[in-house]
Scaffold this motif. Structure first.
Motif, mmCIF file in Angstrom:
data_model
loop_
_atom_site.group_PDB
_atom_site.id
_atom_site.type_symbol
_atom_site.label_atom_id
_atom_site.label_comp_id
_atom_site.label_asym_id
_atom_site.label_seq_id
_atom_site.Cartn_x
_atom_site.Cartn_y
_atom_site.Cartn_z
ATOM 1 N N GLY A 7 38.006 50.423 70.751
ATOM 2 C CA GLY A 7 39.162 51.063 71.351
ATOM 3 C C GLY A 7 40.081 51.688 70.333
ATOM 4 O O GLY A 7 39.837 51.643 69.128
ATOM 5 N N LYS A 13 46.758 51.979 73.773
ATOM 6 C CA LYS A 13 46.435 50.896 74.720
ATOM 7 C C LYS A 13 47.622 50.601 75.627
ATOM 8 O O LYS A 13 47.456 50.389 76.839
ATOM 9 C CB LYS A 13 46.024 49.636 73.948
ATOM 10 C CG LYS A 13 44.617 49.710 73.431
ATOM 11 C CD LYS A 13 44.229 48.409 72.758
ATOM 12 C CE LYS A 13 42.810 48.507 72.242
ATOM 13 N NZ LYS A 13 42.440 47.348 71.442
ATOM 14 N N THR A 14 48.845 50.596 75.061
ATOM 15 C CA THR A 14 50.013 50.297 75.888
ATOM 16 C C THR A 14 50.238 51.379 76.934
ATOM 17 O O THR A 14 50.464 51.079 78.120
ATOM 18 C CB THR A 14 51.253 50.175 74.987
ATOM 19 O OG1 THR A 14 50.943 49.295 73.922
ATOM 20 C CG2 THR A 14 52.422 49.649 75.774
ATOM 21 N N THR A 16 48.043 53.403 78.123
ATOM 22 C CA THR A 16 46.954 53.324 79.097
ATOM 23 C C THR A 16 47.215 52.244 80.126
ATOM 24 O O THR A 16 47.012 52.445 81.318
ATOM 25 C CB THR A 16 45.636 53.047 78.367
ATOM 26 O OG1 THR A 16 45.422 54.068 77.422
ATOM 27 C CG2 THR A 16 44.497 52.990 79.330
ATOM 28 N N ARG A 17 47.705 51.087 79.634
ATOM 29 C CA ARG A 17 47.960 49.984 80.563
ATOM 30 C C ARG A 17 48.995 50.399 81.600
ATOM 31 O O ARG A 17 48.928 50.001 82.749
ATOM 32 C CB ARG A 17 48.463 48.778 79.761
ATOM 33 C CG ARG A 17 48.079 47.452 80.356
ATOM 34 C CD ARG A 17 48.448 46.330 79.423
ATOM 35 N NE ARG A 17 47.568 46.236 78.280
ATOM 36 C CZ ARG A 17 47.995 46.040 77.020
ATOM 37 N NH1 ARG A 17 49.283 45.940 76.765
ATOM 38 N NH2 ARG A 17 47.135 45.953 76.042
ATOM 39 N N ALA A 58 40.128 54.148 75.847
ATOM 40 C CA ALA A 58 41.213 53.456 75.167
ATOM 41 C C ALA A 58 40.823 52.060 74.728
ATOM 42 O O ALA A 58 41.188 51.636 73.638
ATOM 43 C CB ALA A 58 42.440 53.403 76.076
ATOM 44 N N PHE A 59 40.086 51.332 75.571
ATOM 45 C CA PHE A 59 39.823 49.924 75.278
ATOM 46 C C PHE A 59 38.405 49.652 74.802
ATOM 47 O O PHE A 59 38.060 48.503 74.550
ATOM 48 C CB PHE A 59 40.089 49.066 76.525
ATOM 49 C CG PHE A 59 41.532 48.888 76.842
ATOM 50 C CD1 PHE A 59 42.268 47.890 76.237
ATOM 51 C CD2 PHE A 59 42.156 49.717 77.744
ATOM 52 C CE1 PHE A 59 43.601 47.725 76.526
ATOM 53 C CE2 PHE A 59 43.485 49.560 78.036
ATOM 54 C CZ PHE A 59 44.207 48.567 77.420
#
Lengths: 149, 172
Positions: A7, A13-14, A16-17, A58-59
């Motif tokens: 990722g 990542k943030t 995306t979440r 992303a992950f």
């Protein structure tokens, strides 16, 4: 194993979440309101597939394939195709192929209207979304299996 | 006016996509052409097509960037420029000559022949109950065409999954 397989950075990542759920919800909205507003099964299905692809970019691929594995995507795609064909064949009970067989079509401009059209939209959404996600996952897995040799 | 500007932008993007040497830049130029096409659909008042074009373009860009970002393909730039130029000019001339005769026969832009579509637009809401006329045409009046389109996509997915599968492959 390469670093990119696990990722991207914490910022991506943030974000995306926060956003991936909204993208999935928007895709479902586009599909369900396909007979009222612009959109429909094809566009909504691609948006839903894009939300899963977003997760995968992303992950990393393991995380996204845990949410929706490739076998499950293939199964959903076949289910969508069979559902679309089944709706078309169900019209034969009233006379001909693709007959809009609901007698009471509901009030126009409401969510529950237009007979078979929302059902067809859902079938096409399953087919398109799962099919495109399966293609993307297969390409990613193929790429990484070539690199490991 | 806006439409012509967008078309000009798309032509420039397409020329750049063909002529540039970096593969990633070429993919991005193709993406600009796609976004221009989406805007052109919006100017022509076809929001359904604009949404579909936008999302499919983004998906294709992601797949292309993922496929080309690490590849360094060699570019062929040697000789034969005379033959290539002459062939290109010949094809452009024949296309323009054919287009001159063919485009004379077409109806004016924005004035379609409403022989079949007129009855769809007049009776679409009453017969299907769908407020979106595009959905009522592609999924009710022309459902058979949509079935064919779905079959095309289904076959494409099956082909890709069969060619690049991992199980059943002979190990080297």
């Amino acid at each position: 194993m390469k670093k990119s397989d696990k990722g991207m950075t914490l910022i991506v990542k943030t974000i995306t979440r926060l956003t991936v759920g909204l993208i999935l919800l928007y895709g479902i909205y586009i599909v369900l309101h396909g007979h009222i507003s612009p959109g429909g099964g094809f566009a909504g299905g691609v948006i839903i597939a894009l939300s899963f692809i977003h997760l995968m970019l992303a992950f990393g691929k393991e995380f996204a394939l845990k949410k929706l594995s490739q076998a499950a995507a293939s199964l959903l795609e076949n289910l969508g195709a069979l559902m679309f064909l089944g709706i078309a064949l169900a019209g034969l009970t009233g006379g001909y192929f693709f007959l809009n067989f609901f007698i009471n079509k509901g009030k126009p401009f409401t969510l529950f209207s237009a007979g078979i059209i929302p059902l067809c939209n859902i079938a096409i959404c399953l087919k398109v979304g799962a099919g495109l996600f399966a293609i993307f996952a297969a390409l990613i897995l193929f790429d990484s299996s070539q690199e490991n040799k | 006016m806006e439409l012509k500007l967008i078309l000009l932008f798309m032509v420039f993007g397409a020329v750049i996509a063909v002529k540039i040497e970096d593969l990633l830049s070429s993919v991005i130029a193709v993406g600009a052409v796609g976004l221009g096409l989406s805007m052109a659909f919006l100017v022509l008042k076809a929001p359904d097509l604009a949404i579909t074009q936008l999302v499919v373009e983004i998906l294709c860009l992601i797949i292309l960037i993922r496929a080309t970002i690490n590849k360094d393909l060699p570019l062929i730039k040697d000789g034969r420029w005379f033959f290539n130029t002459v062939a290109t000019l010949l094809f452009i001339a024949s296309f323009l000559m054919f287009a001159y005769f063919a485009l004379l026969e077409l109806p004016d832009f924005g004035k379609p022949i409403m022989r079949v579509a007129g009855s769809y637009i007049a009776n679409g809401l009453a017969k299907t109950g769908a407020a979106n006329i595009v959905a009522s045409i592609i999924l009710d009046f022309r459902g058979y065409d949509t079935l064919g389109e779905a079959t095309v996509l289904f076959t494409a997915v099956i082909g890709v999954l069969a060619i690049i599968r991992k199980v059943g492959r002979i190990k080297k």
